[in-house]
Design an enzyme around this catalytic site. Structure first.
Site, short mmCIF file in Angstrom:
data_model
loop_
_atom_site.label_atom_id
_atom_site.label_comp_id
_atom_site.label_asym_id
_atom_site.label_seq_id
_atom_site.Cartn_x
_atom_site.Cartn_y
_atom_site.Cartn_z
N ASN A 143 0.86 -1.18 0.00
CA ASN A 143 0.00 0.00 0.00
C ASN A 143 0.90 1.23 0.00
O ASN A 143 1.42 1.63 1.04
CB ASN A 143 -0.91 -0.01 1.24
CG ASN A 143 -1.74 1.27 1.34
OD1 ASN A 143 -1.85 2.03 0.37
ND2 ASN A 143 -2.34 1.50 2.50
N TRP A 144 1.05 1.82 -1.17
CA TRP A 144 1.96 2.97 -1.30
C TRP A 144 1.37 4.25 -0.73
O TRP A 144 2.06 5.26 -0.62
CB TRP A 144 2.31 3.20 -2.77
CG TRP A 144 3.27 2.21 -3.35
CD1 TRP A 144 3.89 1.18 -2.68
CD2 TRP A 144 3.74 2.15 -4.69
NE1 TRP A 144 4.70 0.49 -3.54
CE2 TRP A 144 4.63 1.07 -4.78
CE3 TRP A 144 3.48 2.91 -5.84
CZ2 TRP A 144 5.27 0.73 -5.98
CZ3 TRP A 144 4.11 2.58 -7.02
CH2 TRP A 144 5.01 1.49 -7.09
N LYS A 145 0.08 4.25 -0.47
CA LYS A 145 -0.60 5.47 -0.01
C LYS A 145 -0.32 6.60 -1.02
O LYS A 145 -0.19 6.33 -2.21
CB LYS A 145 -0.18 5.84 1.41
CG LYS A 145 -0.26 4.64 2.35
CD LYS A 145 -0.12 5.01 3.79
CE LYS A 145 -0.08 3.74 4.63
NZ LYS A 145 -0.25 3.99 6.04
N HIS A 205 -9.66 1.31 4.53
CA HIS A 205 -8.40 1.54 5.25
C HIS A 205 -8.67 2.52 6.40
O HIS A 205 -9.49 3.42 6.26
CB HIS A 205 -7.35 2.10 4.29
CG HIS A 205 -5.98 2.12 4.90
ND1 HIS A 205 -5.58 3.12 5.76
CD2 HIS A 205 -4.94 1.26 4.81
CE1 HIS A 205 -4.34 2.86 6.17
NE2 HIS A 205 -3.93 1.74 5.61
N GLU A 223 -7.14 5.00 7.41
CA GLU A 223 -6.95 6.41 7.06
C GLU A 223 -8.19 6.96 6.35
O GLU A 223 -8.51 8.14 6.46
CB GLU A 223 -5.68 6.57 6.21
CG GLU A 223 -4.44 6.43 7.08
CD GLU A 223 -3.21 5.91 6.38
OE1 GLU A 223 -3.15 5.93 5.13
OE2 GLU A 223 -2.29 5.46 7.09
N GLU A 226 -5.70 -4.77 10.43
CA GLU A 226 -4.71 -3.71 10.65
C GLU A 226 -5.04 -2.95 11.92
O GLU A 226 -5.85 -2.01 11.88
CB GLU A 226 -4.72 -2.75 9.47
CG GLU A 226 -4.34 -3.37 8.15
CD GLU A 226 -3.67 -2.36 7.24
OE1 GLU A 226 -2.54 -2.62 6.84
OE2 GLU A 226 -4.25 -1.29 6.99
N GLY A 241 2.06 2.51 10.89
CA GLY A 241 3.00 3.62 10.81
C GLY A 241 3.66 3.96 12.14
O GLY A 241 4.35 4.98 12.23
N SER A 271 3.14 -1.86 10.55
CA SER A 271 4.59 -1.86 10.83
C SER A 271 5.26 -3.19 10.49
O SER A 271 6.17 -3.64 11.20
CB SER A 271 4.86 -1.46 12.29
OG SER A 271 4.42 -0.13 12.51
N GLY A 282 2.71 -0.95 4.45
CA GLY A 282 2.68 0.47 4.11
C GLY A 282 4.09 1.01 3.90
O GLY A 282 4.71 0.81 2.85
N GLY A 283 4.64 1.64 4.93
CA GLY A 283 5.95 2.31 4.83
C GLY A 283 7.04 1.46 4.21
O GLY A 283 7.77 1.92 3.32
C1 PEP Z 1 -1.01 0.50 6.16
O1 PEP Z 1 -1.22 1.70 6.22
O2 PEP Z 1 -1.78 -0.25 5.53
C2 PEP Z 1 0.15 -0.02 6.85
C3 PEP Z 1 0.16 -1.28 7.18
O3 PEP Z 1 1.18 0.87 7.11
P1 PEP Z 1 2.60 0.55 7.80
O4 PEP Z 1 3.11 -0.74 7.23
O5 PEP Z 1 3.45 1.71 7.45
O6 PEP Z 1 2.34 0.42 9.27
#
Ligand code: PEP
Length: 266
Positions: free
Chosen positions: A16-18, A108, A110, A178, A184, A224, A245-246
């Protein structure tokens, strides 16, 4: 071999590049990722890899994957609940399908928090995606406050029930657990915590869609995830992959996460 492979569910590692990487950066990244996984002789039969770039990258990613016959999948990060019409800024499920998207992330955290998406809207988006042959990657998860008040599974289970209210047995869906407190934050859930909720989500899937659908549905963990912790999650029987994500924006790190099988036995 991971437990989900044993259960017949091919693990899915999803990026997930956001709102990161424009279409030119996306082309470079996807090309390098494909080379890296080819060099590593990744067996795509044992893991599916999907990229979720911003909307504006989708056409470029589609063209690259088709032209170079790359064994990568892709999808969008959101979809409109509506079919078409006066919804400025929204993107219809039919448009995503026309770009060969296979998946779409829905609900999601967010979107739930920053865009006030309700369970009802999310359920309508899930129905719109399925109606157009897209596989929803439905995100559910509790905040730190929810965790303290209601325990680990109550909120994710309630979100799952609401989102799938109108979904029929046999529908192709992916669920991503999640925990909001882990996204994050650098503070991932433990594999045991992820497994506890994933197992409860699978019980709920069985109640909603029947045992066969529950057994076939992949449940991902997200929050994470890194190369250094992926193996622990993938050893759990009800965790069938990760939504990243990140760490999905770092080529070396993401490539290593995809190759989790190299670390699972260690
Ligand atoms: C996400 O936003 O779907 C996510 C899992 O982010 P991160 O891996 O950065 O915690």
């Amino acid at each position: 071999m991971t437990t989900s492979t044993v259960a017949g569910r091919r693990p899915l590692i999803a990026a997930n590049w956001k709102m990161n990487l424009d279409h030119l950066q996306a082309i470079a990244f996807v090309q390098k990722l494909a080379w890296s996984l080819k060099d590593a002789k990744l067996d795509y039969g044992t893991v599916e890899v999907a990229i979720f770039p911003p909307f504006t990258d989708l056409r470029s990613v589609q063209t690259l994957i088709a032209a170079d016959k790359l064994p990568l999948r892709f999808g969008a990060q959101d979809v409109s609940a509506h079919e078409s019409g006066a919804y400025t800024g929204e993107i219809a499920a039919s448009f995503l399908k026309a770009l060969d998207c296979e998946y779409v992330i829905i609900g999601h955290s967010e979107r739930r928090t920053l865009h006030d998406e309700s369970d009802e809207e999310i359920a309508t988006k899930v129905a719109a995606a399925i109606g157009h042959g897209l596989i929803p990657v439905l995100c559910v998860g509790e905040t730190a406050e929810d965790l303290e008040k209601h325990g680990p599974s109550a909120v994710p289970v309630a979100q799952l029930k609401a989102a799938l209210a109108a979904v029929k047995p046999g529908a192709d869906i992916v669920v991503a657990y999640e925990p909001v407190w882990a996204i994050g934050s650098g503070q991932a859930a433990t594999p045991a915590q992820a497994e506890q909720v994933a197992a409860q989500l699978r019980v709920t899937l069985s109640e909603l869609l029947g045992a066969d659908s529950a057994a076939a549905t992949r449940i991902l963990y997200g929050g994470s995830v890194k190369a250094s912790n992926i193996a622990g999650f993938m050893r759990e029987p009800n965790v069938d992959g990760a939504l990243v994500g990140g760490a999905s924006l770092d080529l070396t790190e993401f490539s290593s996460i995809v190759q989790f099988q190299k670390h699972v036995g260690t």
